[in-house]
Scaffold this motif. Structure first.
Motif, PDB file in Angstrom:
ATOM      1  N   PHE A 481      22.459  34.676  55.336  1.00  0.00           N
ATOM      2  CA  PHE A 481      22.090  33.661  54.875  1.00  0.00           C
ATOM      3  C   PHE A 481      20.848  33.618  54.151  1.00  0.00           C
ATOM      4  O   PHE A 481      19.872  34.714  54.414  1.00  0.00           O
ATOM      5  CB  PHE A 481      22.255  32.508  55.910  1.00  0.00           C
ATOM      6  N   GLY A 482      20.329  32.716  53.380  1.00  0.00           N
ATOM      7  CA  GLY A 482      19.077  32.850  52.939  1.00  0.00           C
ATOM      8  C   GLY A 482      19.107  32.535  51.607  1.00  0.00           C
ATOM      9  O   GLY A 482      20.007  32.551  50.517  1.00  0.00           O
ATOM     10  N   THR A 483      17.687  32.311  50.711  1.00  0.00           N
ATOM     11  CA  THR A 483      17.569  31.941  49.408  1.00  0.00           C
ATOM     12  C   THR A 483      17.392  33.455  48.859  1.00  0.00           C
ATOM     13  O   THR A 483      16.343  33.897  48.465  1.00  0.00           O
ATOM     14  CB  THR A 483      16.534  31.027  49.038  1.00  0.00           C
ATOM     15  N   ILE A 484      18.507  33.983  48.331  1.00  0.00           N
ATOM     16  CA  ILE A 484      18.677  35.304  48.029  1.00  0.00           C
ATOM     17  C   ILE A 484      19.436  35.711  46.810  1.00  0.00           C
ATOM     18  O   ILE A 484      20.689  35.359  46.745  1.00  0.00           O
ATOM     19  CB  ILE A 484      19.320  36.383  49.243  1.00  0.00           C
ATOM     20  N   VAL A 485      18.773  36.337  45.652  1.00  0.00           N
ATOM     21  CA  VAL A 485      19.412  36.484  44.548  1.00  0.00           C
ATOM     22  C   VAL A 485      19.677  38.013  44.356  1.00  0.00           C
ATOM     23  O   VAL A 485      18.935  38.917  44.752  1.00  0.00           O
ATOM     24  CB  VAL A 485      18.340  36.254  43.359  1.00  0.00           C
ATOM     25  N   LEU A 486      21.078  38.009  44.329  1.00  0.00           N
ATOM     26  CA  LEU A 486      21.560  39.528  44.549  1.00  0.00           C
ATOM     27  C   LEU A 486      22.317  39.939  43.289  1.00  0.00           C
ATOM     28  O   LEU A 486      22.523  39.164  42.419  1.00  0.00           O
ATOM     29  CB  LEU A 486      22.762  39.415  45.507  1.00  0.00           C
ATOM     30  N   HIS A 487      22.596  41.278  43.189  1.00  0.00           N
ATOM     31  CA  HIS A 487      23.494  41.842  42.032  1.00  0.00           C
ATOM     32  C   HIS A 487      22.796  41.620  40.767  1.00  0.00           C
ATOM     33  O   HIS A 487      23.282  41.521  39.766  1.00  0.00           O
ATOM     34  CB  HIS A 487      24.809  41.213  42.060  1.00  0.00           C
ATOM     35  N   VAL A 488      21.583  41.878  40.799  1.00  0.00           N
ATOM     36  CA  VAL A 488      20.738  41.678  39.608  1.00  0.00           C
ATOM     37  C   VAL A 488      21.210  42.802  38.433  1.00  0.00           C
ATOM     38  O   VAL A 488      21.281  44.304  38.920  1.00  0.00           O
ATOM     39  CB  VAL A 488      19.073  41.829  39.666  1.00  0.00           C
ATOM     40  N   THR A 489      21.833  42.453  37.477  1.00  0.00           N
ATOM     41  CA  THR A 489      22.623  43.478  36.575  1.00  0.00           C
ATOM     42  C   THR A 489      22.054  43.371  35.088  1.00  0.00           C
ATOM     43  O   THR A 489      21.860  42.088  34.601  1.00  0.00           O
ATOM     44  CB  THR A 489      23.953  43.090  36.558  1.00  0.00           C
ATOM     45  N   PRO A 490      21.502  44.403  34.315  1.00  0.00           N
ATOM     46  CA  PRO A 490      21.681  45.859  35.029  1.00  0.00           C
ATOM     47  C   PRO A 490      20.837  46.177  36.167  1.00  0.00           C
ATOM     48  O   PRO A 490      19.474  45.352  36.455  1.00  0.00           O
ATOM     49  CB  PRO A 490      21.275  46.691  33.705  1.00  0.00           C
ATOM     50  N   ASP A 491      20.933  47.165  36.914  1.00  0.00           N
ATOM     51  CA  ASP A 491      20.394  47.355  38.083  1.00  0.00           C
ATOM     52  C   ASP A 491      19.236  48.203  37.810  1.00  0.00           C
ATOM     53  O   ASP A 491      18.953  48.815  36.589  1.00  0.00           O
ATOM     54  CB  ASP A 491      21.083  48.034  39.244  1.00  0.00           C
ATOM     55  N   ALA A 492      18.137  48.435  38.613  1.00  0.00           N
ATOM     56  CA  ALA A 492      17.038  48.996  38.375  1.00  0.00           C
ATOM     57  C   ALA A 492      17.184  50.295  38.085  1.00  0.00           C
ATOM     58  O   ALA A 492      16.411  51.196  37.112  1.00  0.00           O
ATOM     59  CB  ALA A 492      15.797  48.810  39.642  1.00  0.00           C
ATOM     60  N   ALA A 493      17.917  51.256  38.815  1.00  0.00           N
ATOM     61  CA  ALA A 493      18.141  52.626  38.644  1.00  0.00           C
ATOM     62  C   ALA A 493      18.653  52.979  37.198  1.00  0.00           C
ATOM     63  O   ALA A 493      18.469  54.292  36.948  1.00  0.00           O
ATOM     64  CB  ALA A 493      18.982  53.182  39.694  1.00  0.00           C
ATOM     65  N   SER A 494      19.337  52.096  36.642  1.00  0.00           N
ATOM     66  CA  SER A 494      19.800  52.258  35.414  1.00  0.00           C
ATOM     67  C   SER A 494      18.856  51.593  34.012  1.00  0.00           C
ATOM     68  O   SER A 494      19.348  51.785  33.020  1.00  0.00           O
ATOM     69  CB  SER A 494      21.328  51.826  35.087  1.00  0.00           C
ATOM     70  N   GLY A 495      17.661  51.583  34.898  1.00  0.00           N
ATOM     71  CA  GLY A 495      16.588  51.042  33.475  1.00  0.00           C
ATOM     72  C   GLY A 495      16.635  49.497  33.129  1.00  0.00           C
ATOM     73  O   GLY A 495      15.963  48.739  32.211  1.00  0.00           O
ATOM     74  N   GLY A 496      17.409  48.620  34.159  1.00  0.00           N
ATOM     75  CA  GLY A 496      17.406  47.402  33.733  1.00  0.00           C
ATOM     76  C   GLY A 496      15.907  46.795  34.099  1.00  0.00           C
ATOM     77  O   GLY A 496      15.001  47.006  34.701  1.00  0.00           O
ATOM     78  N   PRO A 497      15.912  45.306  33.588  1.00  0.00           N
ATOM     79  CA  PRO A 497      14.292  44.718  33.739  1.00  0.00           C
ATOM     80  C   PRO A 497      13.972  44.785  35.134  1.00  0.00           C
ATOM     81  O   PRO A 497      12.710  44.720  35.420  1.00  0.00           O
ATOM     82  CB  PRO A 497      14.824  43.365  33.205  1.00  0.00           C
ATOM     83  N   LEU A 498      14.585  44.711  36.073  1.00  0.00           N
ATOM     84  CA  LEU A 498      14.255  44.456  37.551  1.00  0.00           C
ATOM     85  C   LEU A 498      13.369  45.681  37.704  1.00  0.00           C
ATOM     86  O   LEU A 498      12.513  45.435  38.462  1.00  0.00           O
ATOM     87  CB  LEU A 498      15.439  44.679  38.401  1.00  0.00           C
TER      88      LEU A 498
END
Length: 581
Positions: A481-498
């Motif tokens: 539980f919590g205020t948690i943003v998940l599954h940010v796509t594209p992911d960081a390892a593939s060079g996404g904005p994250l």
């Protein structure tokens, strides 16, 4: 010899002489003690997944005997076969990495062995979606049997159920509110029976979605693992599997655009696990159905939360079962559902609900649509410069006071970096900051673990901070539980904005507007992008190499590109960075 194409004579091994193949197979079958009369029966395969590394499935031997009893009583020959079993807490780096492998094992064994229908025995988080993915791809008549949730335990007069309560007590331990002796006592009381977690975590959410899709017998999703009704459900499933042979219904007739939309509505009404979006996307993708996160948001805005279960509420799965279970939820959602979808019994959902119209419901556990727990669905998709192809927030398990705000990024570049610094007293962090974890997505070496539930830094936890905004490309346990943003796509390892976020950057979150924005100008982002290097090397061999070359992002269900239905557009095998390896 008789020209048989079913039962043990189906799918013959090729020796160049069909009659010899039948003769040899029967000879070997008779070595196991089967009579010729039994070998003339239609065969029900049973995908059987107990394992010494899977505590959730320790009651499967007893369930297996009940399935066999039903198959034999209905005139079939039950033959169990093993596949990979995924015990959630026993796998490294994460069970999601091996879900696709289990789905391949399931699909190939269903297709390669002589069976006229199959019972899929699953329960623990990734086993249910893996079996459904494999069964849809094989498309042989199939019915699933869920292992069921464990019963709750007690500690100092309080009910306990893995694993929402395990996280709650661990947070208290980290904050110094309970000592080492008590946390050890709690450890021995969290999970005390067979079955999956006792809350609406991923396992129970997927069980409920299997019933919403129509792939299990009605009323069987929530029966506790140790309840006698679970064995009766197993027997009835065996009988149903034989009936499927005489009147075949194939998974692709059940898993359709309309039934998948029903499952999404149920997920929202349950306030269920965020993991279910990934799994449902993968299951649907095997049937040629795309899940559109914009459509998901539209459904969320008109689907109320009805079920008061942990981690978002107060009750447990045993209470949900006693309160009316999935039948009660489906009846409440009836005006919003596609009612003419087919189910595994041969009835439409409309017919199923008509037959169950007057059942009693405990409204303290399952609310009415007119008086819901929340007016909108439990999950929402976010888009923006930080997540161009989407991210997920479980708003029913979050602090609403954090939904509309801007914060300073405190960045952890990997799970190792997180572990090394999260409790450092010198960590520059306060309760208003946004903690950001990079390189924990599907393309990372960690394989998208349930690490999105970043712990509150110890110094903040000790000061009474219970929630803060946390952002990652990882997943989160359905029990968290919590205020948690998940599954940010594209992911960081593939060079996404994250991957471009740095300490001190400003990030804006707006749940109202469905936005998650990185407030850094494009010129600076372009400079960072040019400096971005590869986070890890592609494995040189084995399943790890296959995974790295084929895994899709979260919006593709983290399935393998080559396993998705040919009816869907080709998404490519991997990102450009991974292809370069």
């Amino acid at each position: 010899m008789t020209d048989q194409t079913h039962g043990v004579a189906g799918g013959l091994t090729n020796y160049g002489d069909r009659d010899f193949s039948i003769y040899l197979r029967r000879s070997f079958a008779q070595s196991m003690g089967y009579s010729l009369d039994m070998l003339k029966r239609p065969v029900v395969g049973i995908a059987y997944t107990p394992s010494g590394f899977n505590n959730c499935h320790r009651h499967f031997p007893e369930m297996l005997e009940a399935v066999k009893r039903g198959v034999i009583a209905a005139g079939g020959l039950p033959l169990e076969f093993p596949t990979i079993s995924l015990g959630e807490v026993f796998l490294s780096p994460t069970s999601l990495r091996y879900r696709n492998l289990m789905s391949m094992d399931t699909e190939e064994m269903i297709s390669a062995q002589p069976m006229d229908s199959v019972v899929l025995m699953g329960g623990c988080d990734k086993t249910v979606p893996a079996q459904l993915m494999g069964a849809v791809s094989a498309n042989k008549p199939a019915i699933q049997l869920i292992g069921g949730p464990m019963m709750t335990s007690r500690h100092k007069g309080e009910r306990l159920g893995a694993c929402t309560d395990c996280r709650r007590f661990w947070a208290q331990y980290r904050a110094g509110k309970i000592d080492a002796e008590e946390i050890q006592t709690v450890e021995g009381r969290l999970a005390t029976t067979a079955g999956t977690c006792a809350v609406m975590g991923t396992a129970s959410t997927m069980a409920c979605l299997a019933e919403a899709l129509g792939m299990i017998l009605p009323g069987t999703a929530a029966i506790p693992a140790v309840h006698a009704d679970r064995l009766r459900a197993a027997e009835a499933t065996g009988i149903a599997a034989v009936r499927l042979i005489g009147a075949p219904i194939r998974p692709k007739q059940i898993v359709t655009k309309d039934s998948v939309e029903n499952a999404m509505r149920v997920l929202l009404a349950l306030g269920g696990s965020t993991n279910a979006i990934i799994h449902l996307t993968a299951i649907a993708g095997r049937a040629g159905v795309e899940i559109d996160l914009d459509r998901f948001n539209a459904l969320s805005d008109e689907t109320p939360v009805l079920v008061d279960l942990k981690p978002t509420g107060q009750h447990y799965m045993e209470d949900f079962h006693a309160a009316g279970g999935m039948g009660a939820v489906l009846r409440e959602l009836r005006p919003l559902l596609n009612l003419d979808v087919m189910t595994i019994t041969g009835e439409t959902l409309r017919q199923r609900l008509d037959a169950d119209a007057e059942s009693w419901v405990d409204r303290s556990v399952i609310a009415s649509r007119e008086e819901p727990l929340e007016p909108v669905g439990g999950l929402v998709a976010l888009f923006g410069s930080l997540a161009p192809r989407g991210a997920i927030l479980k708003r029913s398990a979050a602090d609403k006071s954090l939904f509309e705000r801007e914060g300073r990024a405190v960045v952890f570049s990997s799970l190792a970096d997180l572990a090394a610094r999260i409790d450092d007293p010198a960590l520059d962090v306060n309760a208003d900051d946004f903690m950001v974890l990079q390189n924990a997505g599907p393309h990372s070496a960690s394989g998208m673990p349930e690490a999105g539930y970043l712990p509150i830094p110890k110094k903040l936890a000790a000061a009474g901070v219970k929630d803060m905004v946390r952002i990652s490309d990882a997943r989160m346990s359905g029990t968290a539980f919590g205020t948690i943003v998940l599954h940010v796509t594209p992911d960081a390892a593939s060079g996404g904005p994250l991957a471009l976020v740095r300490n001190g950057d400003r990030i804006r979150l707006s749940v109202r507007d469905r936005r998650i924005e990185l407030l850094v100008d494009e010129a600076e982002l372009s400079r960072r992008r040019r400096e971005l290097g590869r986070h890890q090397e592609t494995p040189r061999r084995g399943y790890g190499r296959l995974y790295a070359n084929q895994v899709l992002d979260a919006d593709g269900g983290c399935d393998f590109a080559f396993l998705r239905s040919e009816d869907l557009p080709d998404r490519g095998e991997a990102t450009e960075l991974l292809k370069a390896g």
